[in-house]
Design a protein around this motif. Structure first.
Motif, PDB file in Angstrom:
ATOM      1  N   ASP A 126      16.676 171.583  93.929  1.00 28.62           N
ATOM      2  CA  ASP A 126      15.494 170.759  94.198  1.00 28.62           C
ATOM      3  C   ASP A 126      15.658 169.843  95.399  1.00 28.62           C
ATOM      4  N   LYS A 127      16.890 169.590  95.790  1.00 29.83           N
ATOM      5  CA  LYS A 127      17.185 168.748  96.958  1.00 29.83           C
ATOM      6  C   LYS A 127      16.590 167.341  96.829  1.00 29.83           C
ATOM      7  N   ILE A 128      16.793 166.710  95.677  1.00 31.81           N
ATOM      8  CA  ILE A 128      16.323 165.333  95.531  1.00 31.81           C
ATOM      9  C   ILE A 128      17.069 164.426  96.503  1.00 31.81           C
ATOM     10  N   VAL A 129      16.402 163.353  96.939  1.00 33.26           N
ATOM     11  CA  VAL A 129      17.040 162.392  97.839  1.00 33.26           C
ATOM     12  C   VAL A 129      17.401 161.109  97.083  1.00 33.26           C
ATOM     13  N   GLY A 130      17.059 161.045  95.804  1.00 32.31           N
ATOM     14  CA  GLY A 130      17.388 159.887  94.989  1.00 32.31           C
ATOM     15  C   GLY A 130      17.046 160.185  93.547  1.00 32.31           C
ATOM     16  N   LEU A 131      17.597 159.380  92.628  1.00 30.77           N
ATOM     17  CA  LEU A 131      17.368 159.598  91.203  1.00 30.77           C
ATOM     18  C   LEU A 131      17.049 158.277  90.521  1.00 30.77           C
ATOM     19  N   ILE A 132      16.012 158.272  89.699  1.00 35.10           N
ATOM     20  CA  ILE A 132      15.769 157.166  88.781  1.00 35.10           C
ATOM     21  C   ILE A 132      16.397 157.569  87.456  1.00 35.10           C
ATOM     22  N   GLY A 133      17.429 156.845  87.045  1.00 29.55           N
ATOM     23  CA  GLY A 133      18.190 157.212  85.870  1.00 29.55           C
ATOM     24  C   GLY A 133      19.638 157.496  86.252  1.00 29.55           C
ATOM     25  N   PRO A 134      20.368 158.175  85.344  1.00 28.45           N
ATOM     26  CA  PRO A 134      19.932 158.514  84.008  1.00 28.45           C
ATOM     27  C   PRO A 134      19.580 157.275  83.179  1.00 28.45           C
ATOM     28  N   ALA A 135      18.803 157.511  82.124  1.00 34.87           N
ATOM     29  CA  ALA A 135      18.313 156.391  81.327  1.00 34.87           C
ATOM     30  C   ALA A 135      19.383 155.800  80.418  1.00 34.87           C
ATOM     31  N   PHE A 136      20.295 156.636  79.904  1.00 39.84           N
ATOM     32  CA  PHE A 136      21.291 156.176  78.947  1.00 39.84           C
ATOM     33  C   PHE A 136      22.675 156.101  79.588  1.00 39.84           C
ATOM     34  N   SER A 137      23.553 155.343  78.951  1.00 39.65           N
ATOM     35  CA  SER A 137      24.873 155.084  79.528  1.00 39.65           C
ATOM     36  C   SER A 137      25.791 156.296  79.501  1.00 39.65           C
ATOM     37  N   GLY A 138      25.771 157.074  78.400  1.00 40.69           N
ATOM     38  CA  GLY A 138      26.651 158.233  78.297  1.00 40.69           C
ATOM     39  C   GLY A 138      26.385 159.260  79.369  1.00 40.69           C
ATOM     40  N   GLU A 139      25.109 159.564  79.603  1.00 40.04           N
ATOM     41  CA  GLU A 139      24.766 160.545  80.629  1.00 40.04           C
ATOM     42  C   GLU A 139      24.997 159.964  82.030  1.00 40.04           C
ATOM     43  N   SER A 140      24.838 158.651  82.167  1.00 37.45           N
ATOM     44  CA  SER A 140      25.120 158.011  83.458  1.00 37.45           C
ATOM     45  C   SER A 140      26.593 158.155  83.805  1.00 37.45           C
ATOM     46  N   LYS A 141      27.444 157.949  82.816  1.00 35.15           N
ATOM     47  CA  LYS A 141      28.885 158.092  83.018  1.00 35.15           C
ATOM     48  C   LYS A 141      29.240 159.540  83.365  1.00 35.15           C
ATOM     49  N   ALA A 142      28.548 160.482  82.719  1.00 40.74           N
ATOM     50  CA  ALA A 142      28.868 161.891  82.904  1.00 40.74           C
ATOM     51  C   ALA A 142      28.570 162.396  84.311  1.00 40.74           C
ATOM     52  N   ILE A 143      27.505 161.896  84.939  1.00 36.65           N
ATOM     53  CA  ILE A 143      27.114 162.454  86.240  1.00 36.65           C
ATOM     54  C   ILE A 143      27.261 161.472  87.396  1.00 36.65           C
ATOM     55  N   GLY A 144      27.701 160.253  87.112  1.00 33.72           N
ATOM     56  CA  GLY A 144      27.823 159.269  88.185  1.00 33.72           C
ATOM     57  C   GLY A 144      28.748 159.717  89.300  1.00 33.72           C
TER      58      GLY A 144
END
Length: 392
Positions: free
Chosen positions: A104-122
């Motif tokens: 999709d070639k996003i240039v930015g992300l709002i999220g992730p909403a939760f902490s576990g998924e934020s840690k996983a993809i940060g």
């Protein structure tokens, strides 16, 4: 695939895409070199259909409203919001971010909403140099990873935890507290912050933890009943909090029950039952506007209700403000991930939820905590934690 390996694959994929775009002479959806940019893609990732989606749909709606308002002005560069339903699961977030960046070639992300998924993809976002702004992930450790492309617009649990504990100490003068969590990243972090704050205030603390997917909390209820605490704090989401509160009350436990932002939804009352939920205390680094507000919050309330067909709920204003940060970046001429990230380092504006400005580690400058209480079956705002008064 490991996170490190995934990150390297995405970096190579992104580099290849840029080479191909340059050879073709096209601008595409994510760059401002090689041609005029007419649109960019900003992702929104979070639980949109899972058991805790009521926490994520309002910020999604707020973000969409901000982008729709911006695009309606017919700007030179429009913004497309691409939604990614992770259901709050780290493994799904990891899979989705591959598509978001590579396809999709996003240039930015709002999220992730939760902490576990934020840690996983940060780490993946960092390695691929994609800026992110979370409207709701509150685990303190997210700011300690050295990530330079990561931001959030809410106070973390090191602010929220003490806010809950200090409010209860003032309101109830407890001698003993029982602090509970399930095994989710957010739940454990908030519970630890609450327990530490209670202990610092001289309150005796007992703890217990149960599995997220458990349905029978009888072992925990037995422990709490035997301890006879003055207050109980659960550091988790409303899906578990509702079941827990019902079973505590069914087990004869009458102590004041409190939780954090993850439980701040009417479904807490639905899950526990109105009688069991009455008097429950909820804290949140969010100020949810009601129909009787004035000024910019009133404008937001009316516009949100028209756009979403519902009153604003938890993190609706934060989703709007996260989107506004990206809008201001694009309006400044920043349309690549790295240029947008550079803009976010210095962005400063009066948001709907609070003044928006980021510290060097991505944390928000403003960290206010608000307290709510279940009264007659509905959530009622009591005010800022430092001045709120418990009712009943």
């Amino acid at each position: 695939m490991s996170g490190a390996r995934l990150g390297r694959v995405l970096v190579l994929a992104a580099a290849s895409s840029l080479v191909l775009a340059a050879c073709a002479g096209g601008g595409g959806g994510g760059g401002d070199a090689g041609g005029d940019v007419t649109s960019v893609k900003i992702g929104f990732m979070g639980d949109l259909t899972g058991e805790n989606s009521a926490i994520v749909i309002p910020p999604r709606n707020g973000a969409k409203m901000a982008f729709d308002e911006y695009n309606a002005k017919n700007p030179k560069v429009k913004i497309e919001m691409v939604q990614y339903d992770s259901q709050g699961k780290p493994d799904q977030a990891t899979s989705l971010i591959t598509k978001a960046i590579g396809t999709d070639k996003i240039v930015g992300l709002i999220g992730p909403a939760f902490s576990g998924e934020s840690k996983a993809i940060g780490g993946v976002l960092e390695e691929n140099k994609i800026p992110s702004v979370s409207p709701s992930a509150t685990n303190p450790g997210l700011a300690s990873n050295g990530w330079t492309f990561w931001h959030r617009v809410v106070a973390n649990d090191d602010d929220q935890g003490p806010g809950i504990a200090e409010f209860l100490v003032t309101a109830k003068s407890p001698k003993k507290a029982f602090v509970l969590s399930d095994d989710q990243e957010y739940s454990v972090g908030l519970a630890e912050a609450v327990a530490k704050s209670f202990e610092g205030k001289g309150v005796t603390v007992e703890k217990d933890k149960f599995a997220k997917d458990a349905s029978d909390y009888s072992s925990t209820v037995t422990k709490v009943a035997a301890a006879q605490p003055d207050v109980i704090v659960f550091g988790g989401y409303y899906a578990q909090a509702g079941r827990l509160l019902k079973q505590l009350r069914d087990g004869g436990v009458t102590a004041t029950f409190a939780s954090g932002d993850g439980s701040l939804d009417q479904q807490l009352v639905t899950g526990a039952g109105a009688q069991a939920a009455e008097g429950a205390v909820l804290a949140c680094p969010c100020n949810i506007p009601s129909a009787d507000v004035t000024g910019p919050l009133k404008t937001f309330f009316d516009n949100y209700k028209t756009a979403a067909g519902a009153d604003p709920a938890i993190y609706a204003t934060e989703g709007y403000d996260a989107a506004t940060a990206y809008i201001k970046a694009v309006e400044s001429g920043a349309t690549t991930p790295e240029k947008i990230n550079e803009f976010l380092k210095t962005v400063s504006f009066e948001g709907v939820s609070k003044p928006i400005k980021f510290k060097a580690n991505g944390e928000p400058e403003n960290n206010s905590i608000f307290v709510y209480q279940v009264k007659s079956g509905v959530l009622k705002l009591l005010g800022p934690a430092e001045s709120a008064k418990l009712e009943g």
